[in-house]
Enzyme design. Structure first.
Site, mmCIF file in Angstrom:
data_model
loop_
_atom_site.group_PDB
_atom_site.id
_atom_site.type_symbol
_atom_site.label_atom_id
_atom_site.label_comp_id
_atom_site.label_asym_id
_atom_site.label_seq_id
_atom_site.Cartn_x
_atom_site.Cartn_y
_atom_site.Cartn_z
ATOM 1 N N THR A 202 42.923 33.811 38.915
ATOM 2 C CA THR A 202 41.934 34.519 39.723
ATOM 3 C C THR A 202 41.336 33.639 40.810
ATOM 4 O OG1 THR A 202 40.049 34.019 38.261
ATOM 5 C CG2 THR A 202 41.369 35.961 37.730
ATOM 6 N N LEU A 254 38.008 36.969 43.261
ATOM 7 C CA LEU A 254 37.910 38.358 42.779
ATOM 8 C C LEU A 254 38.712 38.460 41.486
ATOM 9 C CD1 LEU A 254 36.385 40.770 43.862
ATOM 10 C CD2 LEU A 254 38.498 41.593 44.893
ATOM 11 N N HIS A 255 38.023 38.269 40.368
ATOM 12 C CA HIS A 255 38.694 38.145 39.079
ATOM 13 C C HIS A 255 39.325 39.443 38.576
ATOM 14 C CE1 HIS A 255 36.696 34.253 38.650
ATOM 15 N NE2 HIS A 255 35.527 34.833 38.821
ATOM 16 N N ASP A 256 38.494 40.473 38.422
ATOM 17 C CA ASP A 256 38.859 41.607 37.573
ATOM 18 C C ASP A 256 40.002 42.492 38.074
ATOM 19 O OD1 ASP A 256 36.910 40.765 35.814
ATOM 20 O OD2 ASP A 256 35.359 42.011 36.725
#
Length: 344
Positions: A202, A254-256
């Site tokens: 990520t 922006l991980h998710d």
């Protein structure tokens, strides 16, 4: 492809990518309290024009620990940074409870068609697999945003020495409920269906100034829409806190949505998983949630060891992805949401 999930940009992508069918959302403790994360999910779905997607409140605390939150990163609400979030049009669904709702959503569909996506603490998923073990063999896959492999895996920007962002060793989602993660990740049957999206990956999805401008304006001339401004506000707040807390000046990761994006076909998004390599993953559960490093130790650390022979199980941990295409997918989802909102 069908899936269940939560979180703003991930919800956007899951709700609007044409090959995905978002069956429902289960909320969980984490960035904020369960009450707050449930409200946030409902309000985001309203903002993107998808209040029809059911939201089920899940676990308010970990298996055997007190809940921990992240106001320093996400604000007291868990989604600070904008005053454009509308109030929810519909309430959360409390009966059946989240775990039973997940079981029904999975088992009501043909085998190997539903993917679970977890972008928070793994408490809900762990309770699901423990209570209804038949769901493990029925799901197509499990995608988890969590963990950080750290040294020896990749040179991911912004990671600390052990791969964590909550402590030197632990990523926040795993740290929140390490016992839940520890019940899932080492399981051989679950592992065969699992893709782990750690910070190593990520932190390659950095929302730079130019990317934030692209997402704000899209492909249209004129002033940005309320929807794009809302998501830009969230990214701007996240950029500021990530810079202040971690010193990551280029932009926030922006991980998710990466946990959603990895479910797409190779034609839709190229993912490099090291030519099919697989990993055994263990979670450190010794220690306590504490600001004192000597007390929490390596609690929540994810330790990955390579599976030498293909076909012997293990978790998929991608190493890289097509970054330009990823941001195009987010932009496309924003456009699709704008079109739906205009048509309502």
């Amino acid at each position: 492809m069908r899936l269940l999930k939560k979180d703003a940009f991930a919800l956007l992508l899951a709700a609007y990518h044409p090959s995905l069918d978002l069956l429902g959302v289960s909320t969980v403790h984490g960035n904020a309290s369960l009450e707050q994360t449930t409200s946030n999910a409902l309000r985001i779905l309203t903002a993107i024009g998808r209040p029809d997607i059911p939201v089920h409140p899940g676990a308010a605390k970990p298996f055997c620990r007190a809940a921990v939150h992240a106001p320093g990163i996400h604000g007291s609400s868990g989604i600070d940074g904008t005053d454009l979030l509308p109030e929810a049009h519909v309430p959360a669904i409390r009966k059946p409870n989240a775990v039973l709702a997940m079981r029904h959503a999975i088992m009501d569909q043909p085998a190997d068609t539903v993917s679970l996506v977890a972008t928070g603490a793994l408490t809900n998923v762990a309770l699901l697999f423990a209570t209804f073990p038949e769901t493990v063999s029925h799901v197509k896959g499990l995608s988890i945003m969590g963990g950080g492999i750290g040294d020896g895996f990749t040179d991911a920007q912004g990671l600390r020495k052990g791969g964590g962002n909550e402590t030197d060793w632990a990523e926040f989602n795993i740290y929140c409920d390490p016992e839940a993660a520890g019940s899932i990740l080492p399981d051989e049957l679950v592992a065969k269906k699992t893709t782990l999206i750690p910070l190593d990956l990520t932190h390659q999805a950095i929302a730079t100034d130019s990317i934030r401008e692209k997402l704000l304006h899209g492909r249209q001339s004129g002033p940005p829409s309320t929807l794009r401004t809302l998501f830009h506000d969230l990214l701007t707040y996240f950029a500021r806190t990530y810079s202040n807390v971690f010193g990551l000046k280029a932009g926030p990761p922006l991980h998710d949505p990466l946990a959603v994006a990895v479910l797409l076909s190779e034609e839709e998004l190229t993912i490099n998983d090291g030519e099919g390599e697989r990993w055994h993953v263990e979670v450190v559960t010794d220690g306590v949630h504490s600001a004192r490093s000597e007390e929490h130790g390596q609690l929540g650390r994810t330790i990955a060891s390579s599976v030498s022979e293909r076909g012997t199980g293990g978790i998929r941990i991608p190493r890289s992805f097509d970054k330009a295409r990823f941001w195009d997918l987010i932009d496309d989802a924003l456009t699709a949401a704008e079109d739906r909102l205009l048509a309502q």
